[in-house]
Write an enzyme that holds these catalytic residues in place. Structure first.
Site, PDB file in Angstrom:
ATOM      1  N   HIS A   7       0.828  -1.200   0.000  1.00 21.01           N
ATOM      2  CA  HIS A   7       0.000   0.000   0.000  1.00 21.01           C
ATOM      3  C   HIS A   7       0.862   1.249   0.000  1.00 21.01           C
ATOM      4  O   HIS A   7       2.075   1.197   0.226  1.00 21.01           O
ATOM      5  CB  HIS A   7      -0.954   0.009   1.202  1.00 21.01           C
ATOM      6  CG  HIS A   7      -0.257   0.057   2.521  1.00 21.01           C
ATOM      7  ND1 HIS A   7       0.283  -1.056   3.139  1.00 21.01           N
ATOM      8  CD2 HIS A   7       0.006   1.101   3.360  1.00 21.01           C
ATOM      9  CE1 HIS A   7       0.834  -0.709   4.281  1.00 21.01           C
ATOM     10  NE2 HIS A   7       0.680   0.584   4.441  1.00 21.01           N
ATOM     11  N   ASP A  50       0.815   5.061   1.712  1.00 20.61           N
ATOM     12  CA  ASP A  50       0.162   5.769   2.814  1.00 20.61           C
ATOM     13  C   ASP A  50      -0.587   7.012   2.342  1.00 20.61           C
ATOM     14  O   ASP A  50      -1.687   7.301   2.826  1.00 20.61           O
ATOM     15  CB  ASP A  50       1.195   6.146   3.873  1.00 20.61           C
ATOM     16  CG  ASP A  50       1.686   4.929   4.653  1.00 20.61           C
ATOM     17  OD1 ASP A  50       1.047   3.860   4.545  1.00 20.61           O
ATOM     18  OD2 ASP A  50       2.712   5.035   5.346  1.00 20.61           O
ATOM     19  N   ARG A  78       5.628  -9.331  17.022  1.00 17.67           N
ATOM     20  CA  ARG A  78       6.273  -8.090  16.572  1.00 17.67           C
ATOM     21  C   ARG A  78       5.495  -6.901  17.129  1.00 17.67           C
ATOM     22  O   ARG A  78       4.291  -6.779  16.903  1.00 17.67           O
ATOM     23  CB  ARG A  78       6.276  -8.057  15.045  1.00 17.67           C
ATOM     24  CG  ARG A  78       6.795  -6.783  14.377  1.00 17.67           C
ATOM     25  CD  ARG A  78       6.459  -6.886  12.893  1.00 17.67           C
ATOM     26  NE  ARG A  78       7.064  -5.864  12.069  1.00 17.67           N
ATOM     27  CZ  ARG A  78       6.483  -4.698  11.772  1.00 17.67           C
ATOM     28  NH1 ARG A  78       5.301  -4.391  12.309  1.00 17.67           N
ATOM     29  NH2 ARG A  78       7.076  -3.850  10.950  1.00 17.67           N
ATOM     30  N   HIS A  95       4.992   0.063  -0.075  1.00 17.61           N
ATOM     31  CA  HIS A  95       5.605  -0.839   0.902  1.00 17.61           C
ATOM     32  C   HIS A  95       4.608  -1.860   1.423  1.00 17.61           C
ATOM     33  O   HIS A  95       3.398  -1.768   1.181  1.00 17.61           O
ATOM     34  CB  HIS A  95       6.190  -0.048   2.080  1.00 17.61           C
ATOM     35  CG  HIS A  95       5.153   0.748   2.822  1.00 17.61           C
ATOM     36  ND1 HIS A  95       4.769   2.023   2.449  1.00 17.61           N
ATOM     37  CD2 HIS A  95       4.400   0.465   3.927  1.00 17.61           C
ATOM     38  CE1 HIS A  95       3.852   2.475   3.278  1.00 17.61           C
ATOM     39  NE2 HIS A  95       3.595   1.551   4.189  1.00 17.61           N
TER      40      HIS A  95
END
Length: 316
Positions: free
Chosen positions: A227, A229, A295, A285
């Site tokens: 996507h 941003d 994570r 990214h």
């Protein structure tokens, strides 16, 4: 004499029969050995094929990564490591703000803005908050600004839902550290891209994320899709990630991948590491699927448009 000749004939026949038996046994043993050799060879071929298949599978996990920008083992300090890229035309579709709208685009990484000890404190904050609920899939969100907290397949407002209990989970010191870290991240982005920090504004969504290998249950859980941003949110001009856990020891998978036309480049998370970039399509990214462990990270986003500004969070 006839009897002797008969005996000799019988003896001769017996010897011949014995020789034939031995020769037959030898032939059968040879045939058996050749068959065994064929079976062994077949097994070796099959084993080799399995080894090759496994190797191809393992290497395919990283086959789309053509370059590691920063590995987990490296320490990027005192200056950020900067990678310049040409700005996209995305920003032309929005009002331009001199002193803030990207003129110089790129991506950068630093380990000198947030200490590992501070990252550990923020991680414990995230763990306490997300222990109150969490999604059913692999990705859970905690937004201290809006109060949004993943709960099953939906979100609740942590301040309304838990009321005064929130003060048993978070402290004023937690929120003060969060604000200090946000300010440092804003300052390093401004310095790196040559911006006026007073013309940058915190914007939403800015949030903690917890990602593990649990299967996605909703579209929200599918964090791994590529996507942009600026396209997704509109208000974003600069995006940053503060990592609160270590790639390779706290979790596997989960690397941050920039998807460029000439190859994909990754940043390996390290507790206290800040990765930041201009938010347009020059920085398409995604995040790899987490395959093991958990994570933790904080996404901190900035806009040049004061109409989309949000304030720092505060305990109610």
């Amino acid at each position: 004499m006839a009897l002797l000749r008969l005996r000799n004939a019988k003896g001769s026949n017996a010897s011949e029969i014995e020789r034939k038996i031995k020769r037959g046994n030898a032939l059968r043993q040879g045939s058996s050995w050749r068959g065994s050799r064929g079976l062994v060879a077949l097994l070796l071929v099959a084993l080799s094929a399995c080894v090759v298949a496994m190797w191809l599978y393992v290497t395919s996990l990283d086959s789309d990564i053509t370059e590691t920008l920063v590995s987990q083992r490296e320490l990027v300090s005192p200056q950020p490591r900067v990678y310049s890229v040409q700005c996209s035309e995305d920003y032309e579709n929005y009002k331009r703000y001199p002193g803030c709208t990207p003129q110089k685009c790129g991506r950068a990484v630093t380990d000198a803005v947030v200490t590992r000890e501070e990252a550990q404190v923020l991680r414990r904050l995230a763990e306490r908050g997300l222990a109150l609920a969490g999604s059913e899939g692999g990705a859970s969100i905690l937004d201290l600004h809006s109060g949004a907290l993943s709960m099953g397949k939906q979100f609740v407002n942590i301040y309304r839902y838990f009321g005064d209990q929130v003060r048993d989970v978070f402290t004023q010191e937690d929120f003060q550290l969060y604000r200090n870290v946000r300010g440092r991240i804003q300052a390093v982005i401004a310095e790196t891209f040559g911006l006026n920090p007073t013309l940058m504004y915190l914007t939403k969504p800015t949030f903690f994320s917890r990602i593990n290998s649990t299967a996605a249950q909703t579209q929200h859980d599918e964090y791994w899709h590529p996507h942009i941003d600026k396209v997704t949110y509109g208000s974003f001009d600069y995006t940053s990630l503060l990592y609160l856990s270590d790639y390779g020891s706290d979790f596997t998978g989960g690397r941050f991948v920039f998807m460029d036309q000439n190859g994909n480049r990754t940043v390996e998370p390290r507790a206290g590491r800040v990765s930041f970039f201009s938010s347009g399509s020059e920085n398409l990214h995604r995040v790899e699927k987490v395959t093991w462990g958990t994570r933790y990270a904080i996404t901190v986003s900035f806009t040049c448009d004061p109409a989309h500004a949000i304030t720092d969070p505060a305990l109610p």
